[in-house]
Motif scaffolding. Structure first.
Motif, PDB file in Angstrom:
ATOM      1  N   PRO A 147       0.725  -1.152   0.126  1.00  0.00           N
ATOM      2  CA  PRO A 147       0.078  -0.193   0.182  1.00  0.00           C
ATOM      3  C   PRO A 147       0.970   1.410  -0.085  1.00  0.00           C
ATOM      4  N   LYS A 148       0.443   2.193  -0.684  1.00  0.00           N
ATOM      5  CA  LYS A 148       1.210   3.549  -0.738  1.00  0.00           C
ATOM      6  C   LYS A 148       0.815   4.158   0.289  1.00  0.00           C
ATOM      7  N   GLU A 149      -0.025   3.948   1.199  1.00  0.00           N
ATOM      8  CA  GLU A 149      -0.109   4.769   2.549  1.00  0.00           C
ATOM      9  C   GLU A 149      -0.697   3.851   3.524  1.00  0.00           C
ATOM     10  N   PHE A 150      -0.675   4.288   4.862  1.00  0.00           N
ATOM     11  CA  PHE A 150      -1.268   3.540   5.925  1.00  0.00           C
ATOM     12  C   PHE A 150      -2.816   3.607   5.945  1.00  0.00           C
ATOM     13  N   TYR A 151      -3.256   4.199   4.959  1.00  0.00           N
ATOM     14  CA  TYR A 151      -5.010   3.911   4.911  1.00  0.00           C
ATOM     15  C   TYR A 151      -5.094   3.735   3.424  1.00  0.00           C
ATOM     16  N   LEU A 152      -6.497   3.363   3.074  1.00  0.00           N
ATOM     17  CA  LEU A 152      -6.933   2.775   1.812  1.00  0.00           C
ATOM     18  C   LEU A 152      -7.468   4.069   1.291  1.00  0.00           C
ATOM     19  N   GLU A 153      -6.821   4.503   0.168  1.00  0.00           N
ATOM     20  CA  GLU A 153      -7.278   5.496  -0.684  1.00  0.00           C
ATOM     21  C   GLU A 153      -8.744   5.689  -0.790  1.00  0.00           C
ATOM     22  N   LYS A 154      -9.153   4.860  -1.504  1.00  0.00           N
ATOM     23  CA  LYS A 154     -10.797   4.714  -1.536  1.00  0.00           C
ATOM     24  C   LYS A 154     -11.449   4.816  -0.462  1.00  0.00           C
ATOM     25  N   ASP A 155     -10.825   4.317   0.670  1.00  0.00           N
ATOM     26  CA  ASP A 155     -11.680   4.465   1.855  1.00  0.00           C
ATOM     27  C   ASP A 155     -11.561   6.001   2.453  1.00  0.00           C
ATOM     28  N   LYS A 156     -10.462   6.678   2.220  1.00  0.00           N
ATOM     29  CA  LYS A 156     -10.427   7.875   2.466  1.00  0.00           C
ATOM     30  C   LYS A 156     -11.291   8.935   1.640  1.00  0.00           C
ATOM     31  N   GLU A 157     -11.499   8.679   0.492  1.00  0.00           N
ATOM     32  CA  GLU A 157     -12.428   9.183  -0.620  1.00  0.00           C
ATOM     33  C   GLU A 157     -13.948   8.845  -0.008  1.00  0.00           C
TER      34      GLU A 157
END
Length: 292
Positions: free
Chosen positions: A229-239
């Motif tokens: 993963p690029k981040e510690f969160y999922l980008e789709k989830d953040k959106e």
């Protein structure tokens, strides 16, 4: 005895659909409505559905002209057609234990109907032949709170029962909903209450055609090593969370903190201080936070 609505979205599910429908119709709790909407299957799914509907008047086939909507919008349409106090979600390839509705209704009926409620249970993860591989949850997630919710996914849709109040605040779905169970989970933690039953109440079948949840060794390798993963969160989830905040006008402080800690433009030490004090993270999220 209250009527329980069970929502079953289908799409090219002929291989396992009969077994799932039968496991629902054979529930100990008989006062149910099985709402099915097929998403323009190209296999024999619709014939299977119509065959069962002709034999059992508890089955309601939702017909419309919307065509292929995809899983999330299919579920939204099913929710719009539900009018019961309590609602459950079913996958086309699982198998429910006979006491599933009975057990879950026995718990949720005692909860406050005036606030959004989500109840979810454990289940057995199996192979395509229903050989048990493991329990979905290795430990209880009952003690988890909203502090755990932002960076952990711990509600599995087909193990879920919600009340009418949660349905009402969820509709219409906000933009950017990529999985319905995550969306409903966030709303329940934000506006109401979530409960967990640690007893497994169904077989959660894993096979090569699973839309969500397939967990083969190859996919694990791809996900965890090759496609780190690029981040510690999922980008789709953040959106999706950003959209929920905006469209639902959420003012809770913890959501504001989430926007800060996921904003890479903000000083990293400031972000980590908030993460450490306001959220519950696992080792892997902390690791990803510092290496990115």
């Amino acid at each position: 005895m209250e009527t329980i609505d069970i929502l079953l979205p289908t799409y090219n599910g002929e291989n396992y659909l009969k077994e799932q429908i039968e496991s629902i119709l054979l529930q100990n709790y008989k006062n149910l409505r099985l709402l099915i909407r097929d998403d323009n299957s190209t296999d024999n799914s619709i014939n299977i559905i119509n065959e069962y509907a002709s034999k059992d008047n508890r089955i309601f086939v939702i017909k419309d002209n919307f065509g292929n909507l995809g899983l999330v919008k299919n579920i939204e349409k099913l929710l719009e057609n539900s009018n019961s106090e309590y609602i459950m979600f079913a996958d086309q390839d699982d198998v429910w234990f006979p006491n599933k509705i009975e057990k879950m209704y026995g718990i949720i009926k005692g909860k406050n109907k005036d606030i959004p409620i989500l109840l979810h249970s454990n289940c057995y993860v199996t192979d395509e032949n229903l050989n048990i591989k493991k329990e979905f949850f290795k430990k209880s997630v009952e003690e988890y709170t909203i502090k755990d919710m932002f960076f952990k996914f711990f509600v599995q849709g087909s193990s879920t029962m919600i009340n009418r109040k949660l349905k009402e605040i969820s509709l219409p779905f906000v933009n950017n909903v990529f999985v319905h169970d995550r969306y409903l989970h966030i709303l329940s933690e934000t506006y109401g209450e979530r409960y967990f039953l640690s007893e497994p109440l169904m077989y959660y079948r894993q096979h090569s055609k699973n839309l969500i949840g397939s967990n083969t060794i190859v996919k694990k390798i791809l996900r965890n090593i090759i496609n780190l993963p690029k981040e510690f969160y999922l980008e789709k989830d953040k959106e999706m969370i950003e959209t929920i905040i905006r469209e639902k006008n959420i003012e809770k402080e913890i959501f504001k903190d989430y926007l800060i800690v996921t904003d890479s433009k903000i000083n990293k030490l400031r972000r980590y201080k908030i993460l450490k004090n306001k959220f519950n993270l696992r080792v892997k999220e902390k690791f990803l936070f510092w290496i990115r």
